[in-house]
Design a protein around this motif. Structure first.
Motif, mmCIF file in Angstrom:
data_model
loop_
_atom_site.group_PDB
_atom_site.id
_atom_site.type_symbol
_atom_site.label_atom_id
_atom_site.label_comp_id
_atom_site.label_asym_id
_atom_site.label_seq_id
_atom_site.Cartn_x
_atom_site.Cartn_y
_atom_site.Cartn_z
ATOM 1 N N LYS A 118 0.826 -1.211 0.000
ATOM 2 C CA LYS A 118 0.000 0.000 0.000
ATOM 3 C C LYS A 118 0.861 1.262 0.000
ATOM 4 O O LYS A 118 2.065 1.199 0.166
ATOM 5 C CB LYS A 118 -0.879 0.047 1.253
ATOM 6 N N ASP A 119 0.172 2.383 -0.093
ATOM 7 C CA ASP A 119 0.822 3.680 0.048
ATOM 8 C C ASP A 119 0.946 3.968 1.545
ATOM 9 O O ASP A 119 -0.049 4.135 2.240
ATOM 10 C CB ASP A 119 0.003 4.772 -0.642
ATOM 11 N N ALA A 120 2.159 4.013 2.030
ATOM 12 C CA ALA A 120 2.416 4.210 3.455
ATOM 13 C C ALA A 120 2.911 5.620 3.766
ATOM 14 O O ALA A 120 3.454 5.869 4.837
ATOM 15 C CB ALA A 120 3.444 3.177 3.929
ATOM 16 N N THR A 121 2.705 6.547 2.846
ATOM 17 C CA THR A 121 3.205 7.904 3.038
ATOM 18 C C THR A 121 2.660 8.544 4.307
ATOM 19 O O THR A 121 3.420 9.065 5.126
ATOM 20 C CB THR A 121 2.858 8.795 1.820
ATOM 21 N N GLU A 122 1.347 8.506 4.490
ATOM 22 C CA GLU A 122 0.744 9.169 5.646
ATOM 23 C C GLU A 122 1.200 8.557 6.970
ATOM 24 O O GLU A 122 1.655 9.278 7.863
ATOM 25 C CB GLU A 122 -0.777 9.163 5.534
ATOM 26 N N PRO A 123 1.136 7.212 7.118
ATOM 27 C CA PRO A 123 1.636 6.636 8.375
ATOM 28 C C PRO A 123 3.123 6.920 8.599
ATOM 29 O O PRO A 123 3.555 7.155 9.722
ATOM 30 C CB PRO A 123 1.393 5.138 8.219
ATOM 31 N N PHE A 124 3.895 6.934 7.525
ATOM 32 C CA PHE A 124 5.332 7.217 7.629
ATOM 33 C C PHE A 124 5.554 8.628 8.163
ATOM 34 O O PHE A 124 6.359 8.846 9.067
ATOM 35 C CB PHE A 124 6.006 7.053 6.261
ATOM 36 N N GLU A 125 4.827 9.595 7.620
ATOM 37 C CA GLU A 125 4.987 10.978 8.059
ATOM 38 C C GLU A 125 4.409 11.212 9.446
ATOM 39 O O GLU A 125 4.915 12.031 10.195
ATOM 40 C CB GLU A 125 4.348 11.941 7.050
ATOM 41 N N ASP A 126 3.359 10.487 9.808
ATOM 42 C CA ASP A 126 2.753 10.638 11.130
ATOM 43 C C ASP A 126 3.723 10.288 12.255
ATOM 44 O O ASP A 126 3.604 10.792 13.359
ATOM 45 C CB ASP A 126 1.492 9.766 11.268
ATOM 46 N N VAL A 127 4.680 9.425 11.973
ATOM 47 C CA VAL A 127 5.638 8.984 12.980
ATOM 48 C C VAL A 127 6.802 9.963 13.126
ATOM 49 O O VAL A 127 7.546 9.904 14.080
ATOM 50 C CB VAL A 127 6.155 7.558 12.643
ATOM 51 N N SER A 128 6.950 10.881 12.200
ATOM 52 C CA SER A 128 8.059 11.856 12.223
ATOM 53 C C SER A 128 9.416 11.157 12.243
ATOM 54 O O SER A 128 10.187 11.284 13.193
ATOM 55 C CB SER A 128 7.937 12.796 13.420
ATOM 56 N N HIS A 129 9.707 10.398 11.197
ATOM 57 C CA HIS A 129 10.986 9.691 11.102
ATOM 58 C C HIS A 129 12.149 10.685 11.051
ATOM 59 O O HIS A 129 12.028 11.769 10.496
ATOM 60 C CB HIS A 129 11.003 8.814 9.844
ATOM 61 N N SER A 130 13.271 10.275 11.598
ATOM 62 C CA SER A 130 14.472 11.107 11.633
ATOM 63 C C SER A 130 15.099 11.228 10.249
ATOM 64 O O SER A 130 14.780 10.467 9.332
ATOM 65 C CB SER A 130 15.495 10.484 12.587
ATOM 66 N N SER A 131 16.027 12.168 10.124
ATOM 67 C CA SER A 131 16.737 12.315 8.852
ATOM 68 C C SER A 131 17.598 11.081 8.580
ATOM 69 O O SER A 131 17.805 10.700 7.426
ATOM 70 C CB SER A 131 17.583 13.591 8.840
ATOM 71 N N ASP A 132 18.083 10.414 9.639
ATOM 72 C CA ASP A 132 18.850 9.177 9.463
ATOM 73 C C ASP A 132 17.969 8.078 8.870
ATOM 74 O O ASP A 132 18.397 7.338 7.980
ATOM 75 C CB ASP A 132 19.437 8.696 10.792
ATOM 76 N N ALA A 133 16.735 7.977 9.367
ATOM 77 C CA ALA A 133 15.803 6.973 8.847
ATOM 78 C C ALA A 133 15.495 7.257 7.381
ATOM 79 O O ALA A 133 15.421 6.341 6.560
ATOM 80 C CB ALA A 133 14.518 6.973 9.665
ATOM 81 N N ARG A 134 15.341 8.524 7.036
ATOM 82 C CA ARG A 134 15.042 8.906 5.653
ATOM 83 C C ARG A 134 16.217 8.591 4.733
ATOM 84 O O ARG A 134 16.037 8.155 3.608
ATOM 85 C CB ARG A 134 14.673 10.379 5.591
ATOM 86 N N ALA A 135 17.420 8.773 5.229
ATOM 87 C CA ALA A 135 18.609 8.449 4.439
ATOM 88 C C ALA A 135 18.715 6.933 4.241
ATOM 89 O O ALA A 135 19.054 6.459 3.155
ATOM 90 C CB ALA A 135 19.858 8.993 5.117
ATOM 91 N N LEU A 136 18.408 6.170 5.278
ATOM 92 C CA LEU A 136 18.454 4.706 5.216
ATOM 93 C C LEU A 136 17.471 4.148 4.191
ATOM 94 O O LEU A 136 17.729 3.129 3.562
ATOM 95 C CB LEU A 136 18.173 4.112 6.599
ATOM 96 N N MET A 137 16.354 4.834 4.006
ATOM 97 C CA MET A 137 15.335 4.389 3.049
ATOM 98 C C MET A 137 15.894 4.176 1.647
ATOM 99 O O MET A 137 15.467 3.274 0.940
ATOM 100 C CB MET A 137 14.216 5.432 2.934
ATOM 101 N N GLN A 138 16.833 5.017 1.265
ATOM 102 C CA GLN A 138 17.365 4.954 -0.100
ATOM 103 C C GLN A 138 17.977 3.597 -0.427
ATOM 104 O O GLN A 138 17.947 3.155 -1.563
ATOM 105 C CB GLN A 138 18.386 6.081 -0.326
ATOM 106 N N LYS A 139 18.480 2.929 0.593
ATOM 107 C CA LYS A 139 19.068 1.591 0.431
ATOM 108 C C LYS A 139 18.023 0.587 -0.074
ATOM 109 O O LYS A 139 18.353 -0.386 -0.735
ATOM 110 C CB LYS A 139 19.630 1.158 1.785
ATOM 111 N N TYR A 140 16.748 0.830 0.258
ATOM 112 C CA TYR A 140 15.677 -0.116 -0.054
ATOM 113 C C TYR A 140 14.809 0.325 -1.229
ATOM 114 O O TYR A 140 13.871 -0.377 -1.587
ATOM 115 C CB TYR A 140 14.812 -0.346 1.199
ATOM 116 N N LYS A 141 15.129 1.458 -1.831
ATOM 117 C CA LYS A 141 14.321 1.959 -2.951
ATOM 118 C C LYS A 141 14.575 1.117 -4.192
ATOM 119 O O LYS A 141 15.712 0.899 -4.591
ATOM 120 C CB LYS A 141 14.637 3.428 -3.237
#
Length: 110
Positions: free
Chosen positions: A54-77
């Motif tokens: 599914k589209d997890a954009t809203e739940p992802f943003e609701d949690v306020s992920h750190s900049s480190d978590a956002r950088a880590l995401m690129q590994k899985y894109k």
């Protein structure tokens, strides 16, 4: 020189990718295969599996992920949504800004 291209996915083909061995999330129109990240996710694998396919954009943003978590995401894109399946991104200021908080309570009177 090798050309780089982005793989495109439709929402319909991602809908069934919601199992432990094949868990994919859509976040800000990007497609992420989090199958190998399930056990490492600090919030637990259940949170990811609940949004898989599914589209997890809203739940992802609701949690306020750190900049480190956002950088880590690129590994899985693994790609992006096709143009016709993309959602319009809001142009609001993200809550995860790295700006330093303003000092409060310090006032100099002349």
């Amino acid at each position: 020189m090798e050309a780089s291209c982005t793989r495109l996915f439709t929402r319909a083909e991602l809908k069934t990718r919601n199992k432990r061995e094949d868990a994919v999330l859509i976040i800000h129109n990007g497609v992420y295969d989090v199958s190998k990240f399930l056990e490492e996710h600090p919030g637990g694998e259940e949170v990811l599996l609940e949004q898989a396919g599914k589209d997890a954009t809203e739940p992802f943003e609701d949690v306020s992920h750190s900049s480190d978590a956002r950088a880590l995401m690129q590994k899985y894109k693994i790609g992006e949504l096709v143009e016709e399946d993309r959602t319009q991104e809001k142009t609001t200021t993200p809550s995860w800004t790295e700006d330093k908080p303003q000092e409060q309570g310090k006032c100099v009177l002349a």
